[in-house]
Design a protein around this motif. Structure first.
Motif, PDB file in Angstrom:
ATOM      1  N   GLY A  26       0.647  -1.294   0.002  1.00 58.68           N
ATOM      2  CA  GLY A  26      -0.022  -0.132  -0.014  1.00 58.68           C
ATOM      3  C   GLY A  26       0.772   1.154  -0.202  1.00 58.68           C
ATOM      4  O   GLY A  26       0.177   2.230   0.010  1.00 58.68           O
ATOM      5  N   PHE A  30      -0.100   4.980  -1.887  1.00 57.70           N
ATOM      6  CA  PHE A  30       0.009   6.165  -1.000  1.00 57.70           C
ATOM      7  C   PHE A  30       0.380   7.256  -1.241  1.00 57.70           C
ATOM      8  O   PHE A  30      -0.033   8.382  -1.123  1.00 57.70           O
ATOM      9  CB  PHE A  30       0.007   5.663   0.557  1.00 57.70           C
ATOM     10  N   ASP A  33      -0.266   9.138  -4.243  1.00 60.77           N
ATOM     11  CA  ASP A  33      -1.884  10.015  -4.033  1.00 60.77           C
ATOM     12  C   ASP A  33      -1.521  11.132  -3.369  1.00 60.77           C
ATOM     13  O   ASP A  33      -1.993  12.259  -3.735  1.00 60.77           O
ATOM     14  CB  ASP A  33      -2.664   9.041  -3.144  1.00 60.77           C
ATOM     15  N   VAL A  34      -0.587  11.105  -2.154  1.00 61.56           N
ATOM     16  CA  VAL A  34      -0.365  12.270  -1.222  1.00 61.56           C
ATOM     17  C   VAL A  34       0.708  13.392  -1.729  1.00 61.56           C
ATOM     18  O   VAL A  34       0.693  14.346  -1.566  1.00 61.56           O
ATOM     19  CB  VAL A  34      -0.304  11.864  -0.060  1.00 61.56           C
ATOM     20  N   ASN A 324      -4.877  11.549   8.797  1.00 62.72           N
ATOM     21  CA  ASN A 324      -3.708  11.401   7.865  1.00 62.72           C
ATOM     22  C   ASN A 324      -2.563  10.376   8.125  1.00 62.72           C
ATOM     23  O   ASN A 324      -2.320   9.682   7.518  1.00 62.72           O
ATOM     24  CB  ASN A 324      -3.329  12.795   7.494  1.00 62.72           C
ATOM     25  N   ALA A 327      -3.960   6.763   7.996  1.00 67.38           N
ATOM     26  CA  ALA A 327      -3.848   6.413   6.628  1.00 67.38           C
ATOM     27  C   ALA A 327      -2.540   5.842   6.106  1.00 67.38           C
ATOM     28  O   ALA A 327      -2.226   4.999   5.684  1.00 67.38           O
ATOM     29  CB  ALA A 327      -4.236   7.287   5.602  1.00 67.38           C
ATOM     30  N   PHE A 328      -1.504   6.820   6.533  1.00 65.22           N
ATOM     31  CA  PHE A 328      -0.156   6.467   6.362  1.00 65.22           C
ATOM     32  C   PHE A 328       0.404   5.147   7.009  1.00 65.22           C
ATOM     33  O   PHE A 328       1.069   4.322   6.548  1.00 65.22           O
ATOM     34  CB  PHE A 328       0.916   7.637   6.792  1.00 65.22           C
ATOM     35  N   ALA A 331      -1.045   2.265   5.315  1.00 65.12           N
ATOM     36  CA  ALA A 331      -0.077   2.063   3.853  1.00 65.12           C
ATOM     37  C   ALA A 331       1.285   1.340   4.167  1.00 65.12           C
ATOM     38  O   ALA A 331       2.020   0.942   3.303  1.00 65.12           O
ATOM     39  CB  ALA A 331       0.038   3.416   3.222  1.00 65.12           C
ATOM     40  N   THR A 332       1.774   1.461   5.470  1.00 66.22           N
ATOM     41  CA  THR A 332       3.105   0.975   5.851  1.00 66.22           C
ATOM     42  C   THR A 332       2.939  -0.359   6.174  1.00 66.22           C
ATOM     43  O   THR A 332       3.969  -1.098   6.610  1.00 66.22           O
ATOM     44  CB  THR A 332       3.827   1.987   6.422  1.00 66.22           C
ATOM     45  N   ASN A 359     -12.312   7.391   6.202  1.00 69.81           N
ATOM     46  CA  ASN A 359     -11.474   8.223   6.062  1.00 69.81           C
ATOM     47  C   ASN A 359     -10.916   9.291   7.247  1.00 69.81           C
ATOM     48  O   ASN A 359     -10.227  10.162   6.923  1.00 69.81           O
ATOM     49  CB  ASN A 359     -11.909   9.306   4.858  1.00 69.81           C
TER      50      ASN A 359
END
Length: 560
Positions: A26, A30, A33-34, A324, A327-328, A331-332, A359
């Motif tokens: 992910g 990610f 996207d950011v 935020n 979400a990070f 993603a890791t 979200n």
């Protein structure tokens, strides 16, 4: 040559250890996207050391001879690599400059004393030669406290305390240990653990920072909710000044005028060289657990942390990430297969059906230590508080992952630099009553700065430490700079916007990274012009010749 091990000259940690995105499916989507960058393609790399134009040492022969007589030929060096390693810390500004070969002023020599007597002789010789002395621990500083001033024409000596790395004694009745200042976190904890004790101090830089560095920057650790910040942990010290040693006994409390101990805490080498300290230690806990929780939104997580801070529960860690950062974190994660993957997917689907906006969810980690009954009671009380604020328990599995990865985040700075993006951190502390305001204003300020630069940026935050009256907010930000403007000028726009937001909305310029040169411009706004006057007077009195790490703590126009 000395066997003291240093970090990479160009980045965080030791050679061969780096952030690896390959097992984190992910992560690349990610970041794209950011930040709008493709991290799956070929990456850049730091230059070869041989490509750097390293200025020659200016060490005078007589001073070099004196230093060699003190420490011996094997513990003094003018080698280019050693001097570059001791020129910068590991902040974003440091890494950009060293990778670019920006080396306007290096230490002329690096010296490794074996004990306090040698430290005293080195300090006295440097002062007698009208030189500059900069104490060096693990080199992990990120606020500009290690770099010699560019226009300095006097000889510069880097005093590396890496050989002063032992736990000297333990007073078991008082729960105190006498520890040399140059020991790295893992080495000191290993020595304490052998005797059944722990200091409990675990900053992000734990593996590459020292007790002396923690004291000199007023460090805080991940378990400070239980063990306290280093200012709480440190009770006594020995500090070498020209011709004398300040000795502060490890007393539980005193009423002896203005606190000299407090003056030295956070002094960043300006008031002498810390050689050893008496610190609080605790018996190893019978149990230790980190439990993960999930909140429906940031406001709910913050409210829960505040309630926990005044409850009967006494956790060792209270941490919650905003949406935020959550979400990070997701993603890791490493790729998950089998039952655990299906359970995770099922949980999020269930929360979606319950009306949660996925979200906005915020992950939290709470640490528990102590006897079985205490841990059970704390978990029960925290569980009730979490439930009152709409949160749910995720369990030990995600909590253990936090424990395993807690020292890995700094490697991301190098990873992003290799791919053309700048990433850094800023942290503050503020009362609970201002915490929401500081958070919202700082995120807004960073986004405004990104817009002014016309770059795609990202900012995330977590609450890392809770206190009776407030908490620490720790922000991480990143953006790919434009190619038509110097990188550090763009970085300054974002960093300054964040720092100014702290001051304007009731926060401090730094909670635990210190002042250095990076944060000095905000000192008058933080402690008032009159407060800076007091600090100027203190520094002029203790070091009238400006021999001890000059240039840190104060803005240049107030320095002298």
């Amino acid at each position: 040559m000395t066997d003291v091990v240093h970090q990479k000259w160009w980045g965080w940690g030791v050679e061969g250890v780096a952030f690896n995105p390959d097992d984190k499916p992910g992560f690349a989507p990610f970041v794209h996207d950011v930040l709008g960058i493709d991290v799956s393609g070929p990456a850049g790399s730091p230059p070869a050391f041989e490509e750097l134009d390293v200025p020659a040492s200016r060490l005078p022969d007589d001073l070099g001879g004196s230093l060699r007589r003190i420490v011996g030929d094997h513990h003094i060096t003018t080698d280019d690599m050693d001097r570059v390693v001791h020129t910068y810390g590991k902040g974003l500004r440091d890494l950009v400059r060293v990778r670019a070969g920006d080396l306007p002023r290096l230490p002329d020599v690096v010296v490794y004393p074996a004990n306090e007597a040698e430290v005293q002789q080195i300090v006295d010789q440097v002062v007698a030669a009208d030189g500059v002395l900069i104490p060096f621990g693990g080199g992990s500083n990120i606020s500009g406290s290690l770099t010699p001033q560019a226009g300095e024409d006097r000889p510069v000596v880097s005093l590396d305390l890496g050989r002063l790395n032992r736990v000297l004694e333990i007073d078991s009745d008082a729960g105190l240990a006498r520890v040399q200042a140059g020991g790295l976190g893992p080495d000191l904890e290993a020595q304490l653990t052998e005797q059944g004790w722990t200091m409990g101090h675990q900053p992000d830089s734990f593996k590459h920072s020292t007790l002396g560095g923690w004291i000199a920057t007023r460090s805080s650790g991940m378990q400070s909710d239980k063990y306290g910040d280093i200012a709480d942990i440190t009770r006594g010290m020995r500090v070498v000044l020209p011709g004398k040693v300040v000795e502060l006994r490890p007393l539980p409390s005193t009423s002896t005028g203005p606190s000299v101990r407090e003056m030295i805490l956070g002094s960043e080498g300006r008031l002498g060289v810390i050689t050893e300290a008496w610190v609080h230690v605790h018996r190893l806990p019978e149990n230790r657990e980190v439990i993960a929780y999930l909140f429906p939104n940031w406001a709910a997580g913050i409210a829960a942390m505040q309630e926990i801070s005044v409850s009967d529960a006494t956790p060792s860690i209270t941490r919650v990430s905003d949406a935020n950062e959550t979400a990070f974190s997701l993603a890791t994660r490493k790729e998950s297969k089998g039952l655990s993957s299906k359970v995770g997917e099922g949980l999020f689907e269930l929360l979606r059906r319950r009306g949660w906006d996925l979200n906005k969810v915020c992950i939290s980690y709470i640490g528990y230590e102590g006897g079985s009954a205490k841990v059970r009671a704390d978990k029960s009380e925290v569980g009730r508080i979490v439930g009152r604020h709409g949160g749910i328990k995720l369990g030990k599995g995600p909590g253990s992952m936090y424990d395993q990865k807690k020292f890995d985040t700094p490697y991301l700075r190098d990873f992003l630099l290799d791919r053309g993006a700048l990433g850094d951190v800023s942290e503050t502390a503020t009362p609970w009553s201002r915490l929401g305001e500081v958070y919202v204003a700082t995120v807004r300020a960073a986004r405004k700065a990104f817009a002014e630069l016309d770059v795609q940026g990202f900012i995330m935050c977590h609450l890392s430490h809770s206190y009776h009256s407030g908490a620490c907010l720790y922000f991480t930000f990143a953006f790919p700079p434009r190619e038509d403007s110097p990188q550090l000028e763009q970085y300054d726009v974002v960093k300054s916007a964040i720092q100014q937001s702290f001051i304007d909305h009731g926060g401090t310029l730094s909670h635990h990274h210190g002042v250095g040169t990076d944060h000095a411009p905000w000192m008058e706004q933080d402690i008032s012009p009159a407060g800076v006057d007091l600090m100027v007077g203190l520094l002029q009195s203790a070091d009238p010749g400006r021999h001890l790490n000059p240039g840190t703590l104060l803005p240049p126009d107030r320095e002298w």
